[in-house]
Design an enzyme around this catalytic site. Sequence first.
Site, short mmCIF file in Angstrom:
data_model
loop_
_atom_site.label_atom_id
_atom_site.label_comp_id
_atom_site.label_asym_id
_atom_site.label_seq_id
_atom_site.Cartn_x
_atom_site.Cartn_y
_atom_site.Cartn_z
N GLN A 147 -8.52 3.40 0.30
CA GLN A 147 -9.69 3.31 1.15
C GLN A 147 -9.93 4.62 1.92
O GLN A 147 -9.00 5.35 2.21
CB GLN A 147 -9.55 2.18 2.18
CG GLN A 147 -9.71 0.79 1.61
CD GLN A 147 -8.54 0.37 0.75
OE1 GLN A 147 -7.39 0.59 1.09
NE2 GLN A 147 -8.84 -0.21 -0.40
N SER A 169 0.81 -1.21 0.00
CA SER A 169 0.00 0.00 0.00
C SER A 169 0.85 1.27 0.00
O SER A 169 1.53 1.55 -0.97
CB SER A 169 -0.95 -0.05 1.21
OG SER A 169 -1.97 0.88 1.10
N LYS A 176 -0.81 -3.97 -3.35
CA LYS A 176 -2.11 -3.40 -2.96
C LYS A 176 -2.23 -2.03 -3.61
O LYS A 176 -1.62 -1.07 -3.16
CB LYS A 176 -2.25 -3.28 -1.45
CG LYS A 176 -3.59 -2.68 -1.01
CD LYS A 176 -3.68 -2.60 0.50
CE LYS A 176 -5.01 -1.97 0.93
NZ LYS A 176 -5.11 -0.55 0.57
#
Length: 489
Positions: free
Chosen positions: A336, A307, A332
């Site tokens: 979000q 991420s 990833k």
Amino acid sequence: MLKKGTAVMLMVIGLLGGSLLTFAYTGYSGGSGSVASEGLLASLTGSAAQKDDLKKIETAMELIEGQYYKDIDRSKLVDGAINGMMEALDDPYSSYMGKETAAQFEESIEGSFTGIGAEVASENGKVVIVTPIKGAPAEKAGLRAQDIILSVNGESLEGLELNDAVSKIRGPKGSEAKIKVQRAGSTDPLEYSIIRDDIDMETVTAHMENDGVGVITITQFSLNTADRFKEELAKLEKQNLKGLVIDVRNNPGGVLSVVIDIAQQFVEKGKTIVQVEDKNQKREKEVSKGSNKPYPVTVLMNKGSASASEILAGALQQSAGATLIGENSFGKGTVQTSYDKQMGDGSLLKITIAKWLTPNGTWIHEKGIKPDIAIPQPEYFTVAPLSKEKSLKYNANNTDVKNAQIMLKGLGYDTGREDGYFDKTTEEAVKSFQKKAGLTVNGVIDTETASKLEAALIENIRDPQNDTQLKRGIEQIRKEMAASVSNSK
């Protein structure tokens, strides 16, 4: 009837309306994105299809409450309905959290919580470790990225919502969590006994090597990480920093604005740090407002780098000329945002709102970023622990013996083979280890010998002198420093 309908309506409004919050794991602040509740309500009541959908949910709840043969907690029905919606997205990073789990999530963003210290995700109905947090009980015990958690204290996690699984994994300080995991390459499940602790994470640490090479390790991108990074970088620069290694191995990610703040300290003004693409394929580029550095930079990463770690690695590689060293990253590539105020009761929705791309437009989701220089750690860094169910001795032939041979070799004892057969050479290696460890010298790997062997191995792994990737990163920086000096003459 009014109360039931209102509850369902509020649930849908909470799902669809509200402003984007600025922090979540890679939470993206991409504008207000707000929709007034009155406008949303008007649109819902104005659409026959939407009214039918709401009526369907309301009818289902009425039927269950009125006809089910047991009394039902209405809040469980509401939570179940929301969980069902999130499951329907088929996205391991979008989830609903009840009040207690939401509070734990907020704590982890702030950099402090109680548990075993591991970032987990749901993949195909399984609870998978994204990465153990550096220095936390999970890492110390030997859990690894990509381990599948099967059970906690004998309770299976199969079929559980991710939030329910997390609540079983976490617990009060000092309590024991017996974690059973399935690891790729191991035929039998592995069991770890882990004592939960306060995970009060210092997300940034730094030290200076010889010749002006600095090393900064980032364990997670929490709310205070950018400030801490600036502090440590300033200290190194005051010590005449000539080259920098940034270590984001086993870093599960964090807050997007934080990683952008860190990246723009190395990316020239106007160059792209990251691109974010919404559901309508509209892209927004986050460009640097900072400046580049006069010294070379390398980034260490591995399969536990996910991420925000991958955002930093991609930005520094493509927009600042940094060299990536280590292993392929996790992969990833989504963003979000958390919604809590809209829910109104302390619960929280974490929703994937966009995907992110590297400066050159690459989407690394489920693929990861390849290093410029691929360097694996020694095999013993990822060896599975011994089962300890029965002693290992001469003439045994199984996976546990193979793992013990890998451990012994990693500690400097010559077994002559690593194929799982316990021969006389392996027995002599065990005796040598037992003698040094102050154990009964009998050449048998019993529970005590196995525990001592694993403890010695963990100590060996923590020794920077055995960290192949770190050593290669420092070596690369020194090469680039020397090349820079040569070019300036």
